[in-house]
Design an enzyme around this catalytic site. Structure first.
Site, PDB file in Angstrom:
ATOM      1  N   GLY A   1       0.824  -1.197   0.000  1.00 23.79           N
ATOM      2  CA  GLY A   1       0.000   0.000   0.000  1.00 23.79           C
ATOM      3  C   GLY A   1       0.858   1.247   0.000  1.00 23.79           C
ATOM      4  O   GLY A   1       2.087   1.191   0.143  1.00 23.79           O
TER       5      GLY A   1
ATOM      6  N   THR B   1       1.021   3.542   2.256  1.00 20.54           N
ATOM      7  CA  THR B   1       1.567   3.812   3.583  1.00 20.54           C
ATOM      8  C   THR B   1       2.139   2.567   4.235  1.00 20.54           C
ATOM      9  O   THR B   1       3.240   2.587   4.779  1.00 20.54           O
ATOM     10  CB  THR B   1       0.487   4.415   4.503  1.00 20.54           C
ATOM     11  OG1 THR B   1      -0.034   5.604   3.903  1.00 20.54           O
ATOM     12  CG2 THR B   1       1.063   4.753   5.866  1.00 20.54           C
TER      13      THR B   1
ATOM     14  N   GLY C   1      -7.434  -0.354  -8.268  1.00 19.09           N
ATOM     15  CA  GLY C   1      -6.257  -0.799  -7.534  1.00 19.09           C
ATOM     16  C   GLY C   1      -6.317  -2.287  -7.240  1.00 19.09           C
ATOM     17  O   GLY C   1      -7.392  -2.842  -6.981  1.00 19.09           O
ATOM     18  N   ALA C   2      -5.147  -2.923  -7.265  1.00 19.68           N
ATOM     19  CA  ALA C   2      -5.095  -4.370  -7.020  1.00 19.68           C
ATOM     20  C   ALA C   2      -5.679  -4.729  -5.670  1.00 19.68           C
ATOM     21  O   ALA C   2      -6.358  -5.748  -5.524  1.00 19.68           O
ATOM     22  CB  ALA C   2      -3.647  -4.849  -7.117  1.00 19.68           C
ATOM     23  N   ASP C   3      -5.445  -3.894  -4.667  1.00 21.45           N
ATOM     24  CA  ASP C   3      -5.961  -4.187  -3.331  1.00 21.45           C
ATOM     25  C   ASP C   3      -7.486  -4.175  -3.306  1.00 21.45           C
ATOM     26  O   ASP C   3      -8.118  -4.957  -2.584  1.00 21.45           O
ATOM     27  CB  ASP C   3      -5.405  -3.196  -2.310  1.00 21.45           C
ATOM     28  CG  ASP C   3      -5.683  -1.740  -2.673  1.00 21.45           C
ATOM     29  OD1 ASP C   3      -5.882  -1.432  -3.872  1.00 21.45           O
ATOM     30  OD2 ASP C   3      -5.680  -0.896  -1.754  1.00 21.45           O
ATOM     31  N   ARG C   4      -8.095  -3.324  -4.121  1.00 25.55           N
ATOM     32  CA  ARG C   4      -9.556  -3.235  -4.151  1.00 25.55           C
ATOM     33  C   ARG C   4     -10.166  -4.486  -4.799  1.00 25.55           C
ATOM     34  O   ARG C   4     -11.196  -4.990  -4.359  1.00 25.55           O
ATOM     35  CB  ARG C   4      -9.993  -1.963  -4.884  1.00 25.55           C
ATOM     36  CG  ARG C   4      -9.416  -0.701  -4.258  1.00 25.55           C
ATOM     37  CD  ARG C   4      -9.891   0.566  -4.936  1.00 25.55           C
ATOM     38  NE  ARG C   4     -11.292   0.827  -4.623  1.00 25.55           N
ATOM     39  CZ  ARG C   4     -11.959   1.876  -5.097  1.00 25.55           C
ATOM     40  NH1 ARG C   4     -11.373   2.716  -5.924  1.00 25.55           N
ATOM     41  NH2 ARG C   4     -13.234   2.053  -4.769  1.00 25.55           N
TER      42      ARG C   4
ATOM     43  N   THR D   1      -9.732  21.683  22.754  1.00 26.14           N
ATOM     44  CA  THR D   1      -9.391  21.740  21.333  1.00 26.14           C
ATOM     45  C   THR D   1      -8.879  20.394  20.842  1.00 26.14           C
ATOM     46  O   THR D   1      -9.243  19.933  19.748  1.00 26.14           O
ATOM     47  CB  THR D   1      -8.339  22.831  21.085  1.00 26.14           C
ATOM     48  OG1 THR D   1      -8.871  24.096  21.490  1.00 26.14           O
ATOM     49  CG2 THR D   1      -7.951  22.886  19.612  1.00 26.14           C
TER      50      THR D   1
END
Length: 257
Positions: A8, A10, A107-110, A184
């Site tokens: 991937g 990341t 994408g191949a991962d999909r 915050t």
């Protein structure tokens, strides 16, 4: 045994299958500058730490969305494991027709995620993959890959927010105590986590109006931060992509045999 690798943007996930059994798995940072030799040494070290013999690997299947690494991984497989890897793309036989246009853009991962989700849960289904991007992969009742949705992932959204504002602090991405935050830091956390969860539920609801009542499966490295806050997600499968790689490899090995 089969080594499967999901490259991937990341993270890189690796797994070793003995038949249908996932023996072990790892999730690493995707290092684009790493050479084939470095990948090979790294892989051998992982095998040693897991008490596995790298010589037991007789096949490798790879899904990559980082094309510059494909040659590197191919060389690593051939030099260190003495096998030619199977790279998954839209031309590989998966049993799932791709209706996306053009199919080469998927994408191949999909593709791999869709195959695994259909195998485990049937169709129609939606795979929500929480990675660099948060992607929705939609499979019809006829087990066709229809397409989906792509939105910025949690960390990408956070980086954009911090980079574009002068006073908002960088925060750990974790669920705060309440949606209505009192600080915050917790306000930013609430926006990232609960905002993403609400986005997922809203997109799934809209998709369901088009494809019926799909089974919703979550995966990806950032999924644990969000899935328990998503009303629409029915299953969390951290290693769905690895399972899909195994299924696609076995399908093509049978055809080649």
């Amino acid at each position: 045994m089969l080594l499967v690798i999901d490259i991937g943007n990341t993270n890189t996930s690796l797994g070793v299958f003995d038949g249908e059994n996932l023996v072990t798995h790892w999730r690493l940072t995707t290092a684009r500058a790493r050479t084939g030799d470095e990948w090979g040494v790294h892989a051998r070290n992982l095998f040693a730490l897991a008490g596995l013999d790298f010589k037991s690997i007789d096949a490798i299947a790879i899904a990559s969305v980082v094309p510059p690494l494909n040659f590197t991984l191919k060389r690593m497989a051939e030099v260190y494991f003495q096998v030619t890897p199977l790279f998954v793309d839209h031309t590989i036989e998966t049993g799932v027709p791709i209706l996306y246009q053009p199919a080469s853009d998927v994408g191949a991962d999909r593709i791999v995620d869709a195959v695994a989700a259909i195998h485990k849960y049937g169709a129609p289904c939606i795979v929500v993959d929480f990675g660099t991007a948060t992607t929705f992969d939609v499979v019809s009742a006829a087990a066709e890959y229809l397409g989906g949705v792509i939105v910025p992932g949690l960390k990408v959204s956070a980086a954009a927010l911090f980079g574009a504002t002068a006073r908002l602090p960088r925060v750990e991405i974790v669920p705060p105590r309440s949606v209505v935050a009192r600080t915050t830091v917790e306000s930013v956390q609430a926006g990232l986590v609960y905002g993403t969860a609400a986005m997922v539920d809203g997109v799934v609801e809209r998709i369901a109006k088009e494809v019926g009542a799909p089974t919703v499966v979550a995966t990806g490295g950032l999924a644990p931060l969000v899935v328990e806050h998503c009303a629409s997600v029915q299953h969390h499968e951290p290693w769905l992509t690895l399972e899909g790689l195994r299924l696609i490899f076995e399908r093509n090995a049978v055809r080649d045999g």
